[in-house]
Scaffold this motif. Sequence first.
Motif, PDB file in Angstrom:
ATOM      1  N   LEU A  54     -71.622 -10.745  43.788  1.00 18.79           N
ATOM      2  CA  LEU A  54     -72.002 -11.465  44.922  1.00 18.79           C
ATOM      3  C   LEU A  54     -70.792 -11.188  46.120  1.00 18.79           C
ATOM      4  CD1 LEU A  54     -73.405 -14.606  43.778  1.00 18.79           C
ATOM      5  CD2 LEU A  54     -74.629 -12.999  45.297  1.00 18.79           C
ATOM      6  N   ILE A  55     -69.591 -11.169  45.314  1.00 14.29           N
ATOM      7  CA  ILE A  55     -68.386 -10.915  46.344  1.00 14.29           C
ATOM      8  C   ILE A  55     -68.395  -9.465  46.759  1.00 14.29           C
ATOM      9  CG2 ILE A  55     -65.899 -11.229  46.365  1.00 14.29           C
ATOM     10  CD1 ILE A  55     -66.210 -13.419  44.146  1.00 14.29           C
ATOM     11  N   ALA A  56     -68.232  -8.752  45.750  1.00 16.57           N
ATOM     12  CA  ALA A  56     -68.008  -7.333  46.147  1.00 16.57           C
ATOM     13  C   ALA A  56     -69.199  -6.509  46.927  1.00 16.57           C
ATOM     14  CB  ALA A  56     -67.640  -6.447  44.859  1.00 16.57           C
ATOM     15  N   LEU A  57     -70.464  -6.695  46.541  1.00 16.42           N
ATOM     16  CA  LEU A  57     -71.411  -5.903  47.056  1.00 16.42           C
ATOM     17  C   LEU A  57     -72.366  -6.890  48.157  1.00 16.42           C
ATOM     18  CD1 LEU A  57     -73.739  -3.686  45.034  1.00 16.42           C
ATOM     19  CD2 LEU A  57     -74.734  -5.395  46.843  1.00 16.42           C
ATOM     20  N   CYS A  58     -72.063  -8.104  47.949  1.00 17.26           N
ATOM     21  CA  CYS A  58     -73.013  -8.825  48.874  1.00 17.26           C
ATOM     22  C   CYS A  58     -72.224  -9.583  49.833  1.00 17.26           C
ATOM     23  CB  CYS A  58     -73.833  -9.848  48.158  1.00 17.26           C
ATOM     24  SG  CYS A  58     -75.092  -9.331  47.055  1.00 17.26           S
ATOM     25  N   GLY A  59     -70.708  -9.589  49.644  1.00 21.41           N
ATOM     26  CA  GLY A  59     -70.027 -10.148  50.489  1.00 21.41           C
ATOM     27  C   GLY A  59     -70.221 -11.612  50.791  1.00 21.41           C
ATOM     28  N   MET A  60     -70.227 -12.310  49.769  1.00 22.71           N
ATOM     29  CA  MET A  60     -70.580 -13.833  49.883  1.00 22.71           C
ATOM     30  C   MET A  60     -69.166 -14.333  49.497  1.00 22.71           C
ATOM     31  SD  MET A  60     -73.692 -13.790  50.448  1.00 22.71           S
ATOM     32  CE  MET A  60     -74.280 -15.454  50.163  1.00 22.71           C
ATOM     33  N   HIS A  61     -69.125 -15.703  49.956  1.00 24.79           N
ATOM     34  CA  HIS A  61     -67.958 -16.396  49.703  1.00 24.79           C
ATOM     35  C   HIS A  61     -68.240 -17.315  48.246  1.00 24.79           C
ATOM     36  CE1 HIS A  61     -64.484 -18.970  49.878  1.00 24.79           C
ATOM     37  NE2 HIS A  61     -64.960 -19.842  49.548  1.00 24.79           N
ATOM     38  N   VAL A  62     -67.734 -16.971  47.318  1.00 17.13           N
ATOM     39  CA  VAL A  62     -68.173 -17.592  45.969  1.00 17.13           C
ATOM     40  C   VAL A  62     -66.944 -18.479  45.475  1.00 17.13           C
ATOM     41  CG1 VAL A  62     -69.053 -17.243  43.699  1.00 17.13           C
ATOM     42  CG2 VAL A  62     -69.664 -15.751  45.503  1.00 17.13           C
ATOM     43  N   ASP A  63     -67.426 -19.761  45.009  1.00 22.72           N
ATOM     44  CA  ASP A  63     -66.401 -20.531  44.206  1.00 22.72           C
ATOM     45  C   ASP A  63     -67.095 -20.917  42.907  1.00 22.72           C
ATOM     46  OD1 ASP A  63     -64.190 -21.039  46.212  1.00 22.72           O
ATOM     47  OD2 ASP A  63     -65.706 -22.452  47.336  1.00 22.72           O
ATOM     48  N   VAL A  64     -65.992 -20.768  41.999  1.00 21.26           N
ATOM     49  CA  VAL A  64     -66.503 -20.768  40.490  1.00 21.26           C
ATOM     50  C   VAL A  64     -65.683 -22.234  39.905  1.00 21.26           C
ATOM     51  CG1 VAL A  64     -66.690 -20.089  38.151  1.00 21.26           C
ATOM     52  CG2 VAL A  64     -67.030 -18.746  40.206  1.00 21.26           C
ATOM     53  N   LEU A  65     -66.359 -23.240  39.535  1.00 24.03           N
ATOM     54  CA  LEU A  65     -65.634 -24.392  38.834  1.00 24.03           C
ATOM     55  C   LEU A  65     -66.432 -24.558  37.516  1.00 24.03           C
ATOM     56  CD1 LEU A  65     -65.516 -27.220  41.833  1.00 24.03           C
ATOM     57  CD2 LEU A  65     -63.440 -25.895  40.562  1.00 24.03           C
ATOM     58  N   VAL A  66     -65.650 -25.066  36.620  1.00 20.64           N
ATOM     59  CA  VAL A  66     -66.175 -25.503  35.298  1.00 20.64           C
ATOM     60  C   VAL A  66     -66.249 -26.965  35.163  1.00 20.64           C
ATOM     61  CG1 VAL A  66     -65.835 -25.645  33.018  1.00 20.64           C
ATOM     62  CG2 VAL A  66     -65.420 -23.378  34.252  1.00 20.64           C
ATOM     63  N   ASN A  67     -67.532 -27.574  35.258  1.00 20.59           N
ATOM     64  CA  ASN A  67     -67.397 -29.115  35.193  1.00 20.59           C
ATOM     65  C   ASN A  67     -66.977 -29.474  33.945  1.00 20.59           C
ATOM     66  OD1 ASN A  67     -68.645 -31.676  34.446  1.00 20.59           O
ATOM     67  ND2 ASN A  67     -70.277 -31.349  36.307  1.00 20.59           N
ATOM     68  N   GLU A  68     -66.126 -30.280  33.835  1.00 28.44           N
ATOM     69  CA  GLU A  68     -65.186 -30.865  32.695  1.00 28.44           C
ATOM     70  C   GLU A  68     -66.201 -31.632  31.719  1.00 28.44           C
ATOM     71  OE1 GLU A  68     -62.351 -28.602  33.763  1.00 28.44           O
ATOM     72  OE2 GLU A  68     -62.665 -29.255  31.829  1.00 28.44           O
ATOM     73  N   ALA A  69     -67.086 -32.159  32.296  1.00 32.79           N
ATOM     74  CA  ALA A  69     -67.939 -33.435  31.685  1.00 32.79           C
ATOM     75  C   ALA A  69     -69.129 -32.464  30.895  1.00 32.79           C
ATOM     76  CB  ALA A  69     -68.482 -34.319  32.814  1.00 32.79           C
ATOM     77  N   THR A  70     -69.577 -31.672  31.699  1.00 32.67           N
ATOM     78  CA  THR A  70     -70.910 -30.839  31.094  1.00 32.67           C
ATOM     79  C   THR A  70     -70.463 -29.585  30.549  1.00 32.67           C
ATOM     80  OG1 THR A  70     -71.278 -29.817  33.156  1.00 32.67           O
ATOM     81  CG2 THR A  70     -72.434 -32.276  32.621  1.00 32.67           C
ATOM     82  N   ASN A  71     -69.141 -29.122  31.005  1.00 33.30           N
ATOM     83  CA  ASN A  71     -68.787 -27.702  30.566  1.00 33.30           C
ATOM     84  C   ASN A  71     -69.563 -26.528  31.093  1.00 33.30           C
ATOM     85  OD1 ASN A  71     -66.918 -25.898  29.320  1.00 33.30           O
ATOM     86  ND2 ASN A  71     -68.288 -25.650  27.366  1.00 33.30           N
TER      87      ASN A  71
END
Length: 692
Positions: free
Chosen positions: A616-633
């Motif tokens: 998504l970042i390299a090929l589609c040029g999207m802005h992507v944020d990744v978070l891990v939800n501590e509560a649900t993992n």
Amino acid sequence: MVVIQRAVLRDPLFLTGLSLRVALILVATPLSHEVWFIPFLQNLGAGGFIDPWAAHLAVGGTPMAFPYGPVMLAILAPGVLLGTAIDHLAPGLGAARLGLALTVLALDLAMLRTILRLAPGRRRACVGLYWLSPLVPYICYWHGQLDVVPVLLLLNGLIILAARRMVLAGALLALAVSAKLSMAIGVPFFAIYLISDKRLRPLAPRYWAAFLVIITLLQAPQLLSPAAVEMVFGTPEAAKLYSLAVSFGQGLEVYVVPVAYLLILYATWRVKRISFELLTALLGIGFVLILVLTPASPGWFMWALPFLVLYQLRSGPSGIALVAAFSAMFVGFHLMTSTGARLILTDFDLGQPLASLVVLPQRAIPLVLSLLVATGLILSIQLVREGVLRNDYFRLSRRPLLIGIAGDSGSGKDTLAEVMIGLFGQRSVAHVSGDDYHLWDRHKPLWQVMTHLNPRANNLSQFNRDVRDLANGRAIRSRHYDHATGRMTKPRLVPGSDVVIASGLHALYSPEICECYNLKIFLDMDEMLRRHLKIQRDTTRRGQPVEKVVRSIESRYPDCRRYIHPQAERADIVFSLQPLHPITDDGFVPFNEKLPLKLKVALRPGMHYENVVRILIALCGMHVDVLVNEATNATEVTVEGEVDAEDIAMAVRELVPQMDELLDFAPRWQGGNLGIMQLFVITGAVDALRRR
Ligand SMILES: Nc1ncnc2c1ncn2[C@@H]1O[C@H](COP(=O)(O)OP(=O)(O)O)[C@@H](O)[C@H]1O
Ligand SMILES: O=C(COP(=O)(O)O)[C@H](O)[C@H](O)COP(=O)(O)O
């Protein structure tokens, strides 16, 4: 003219193989060429064009001379007849012999080119595994068999079929069978392939029409010639298929090869959907088993060789070693038992089998034959294990792919279902909608008492039964809820399909139906956005007054919280479409205004997303944020930006190339957030299918 890439022609491996072939052509002439094929073909020049087989027998030729069809004749005759004419002008040149040998060399080069087309990017491996294999020089230039002709036609028919040029593909299969009848062994495999792939079914009539017209035009004249019937249809070669028999006593015998062949066809039929790679593996298994279970002529190995090359390319060193052992046994056995070649300009005649020229150890032949059968059976087992059972596509398509999509009214269930149907193709998808299982329609009093968001207002047991039936490939009969009229239509047949999409308010409600799904999706659209989109849809597309829709949203909210939202906990993926700029209570957004949106994707623990994010970042040029939800993992991936459909298509091909054959011929890719949903659903589905 066969065009082979310049890189191949300059490859030392290729030049080595070519030198070996040219050397064999110059120094040796196969007995079969001198005694059978060249005399038969030269008869054409003596007026044998009308009925070559009768002309051959009329001059006392042997019935074994040319057990082939008119296509073989047409391909091989020009070289021999031209050579014969040259020999008349310059006796002793051996031009007729060279004419046949050089024709075989040209066909051999065409076979190499065809294999290179079947394995793009594997140039050196193909040259090594085919061009440097000792089998081809032995079969074509020492023993002198001509099976490269029908196999070349069959293989190109496969490639053309994969390109869906149906008329030409059907014609090529007919030409292959008209070159050598034994290619008919492959016809049922093609038939099963065309039936198993629903996308190909509408194209199949053209394929079979071309096949039947060509085969009739070419074979009918042969049937009118008693000599051809004797030499071609009555060739003793065919009797080899019945040589292995099991006695049932009282003079009863069961032929092993027809039984084995029918079992392979049945196993092929059971492969729910056959990809091109699977078809080549299954054809290879069929041909190898015939080699193992019959006293096969050396030329028969050519039938399996291209498929064995493809198998070796996929399996690596172990497969290469196994095929090498099988090939060595095959060549060793036939050097001892089959005819060979005479060395030109010498009296050194190796035309007779080695066993008749030298005294071999007593058990040499049966021992080598036993090793040949053993390695052949082991190879067949490996072809099944690696070529079929471990084939990604086979594992993906053995049972229908089941996708469950739940969410509140207006959250995008039908929209997501429709864009996924656009990828798999209408023919390949059975769509079950929860709305079709409402217990009462809009005109019933109960409509005013209990909202449809209450599970008790829906026949969920029937919904679950129908999804399970479709999961087992069975058709169902399902009513349809028409939102325009608010009434249920008559039941309609929904056939079993390769993909089942079950969408609805309660699609993830019951735990047991969740076990059926390969992928569970919950749509948790931003509430203000959902209201905006639902009001827009229900007023414009369902003809409902705004006031009624707003009242309905308010009145159903408690049930939504109580019955719908808890399903998110069962989902593998939760899509949450969010407006980039929050929609406030009084912030009415005109329906025709395109809202800038972002997509939050919550993935349950264990879902692989890293490659998707990378693409998504390299090929589609999207802005992507990744978070891990501590509560649900759970991993939350937020995707912003614009992406077009072509980039999504490229991303999927990059991430899950094996999905290509599960998708429609012209998959309808989406851009924007729907395209990103397609990407996550497809990659999530492959992940799930690989685990099943
Ligand atoms: N991903 C999306 N992006 C933009 N609009 C969407 C999206 N999903 C749904 N919509 C719009 O929202 C409205 C409701 O979608 P729909 O699929 O009918 O919801 P449901 O089937 O859950 O009731 C439709 O007008 C649809 O066009
Ligand atoms: O809302 C839904 C679900 O449909 P969807 O998820 O597609 O919105 C119910 O089907 C409605 O109660 C039908 O009633 P109406 O047709 O009057 O909306």
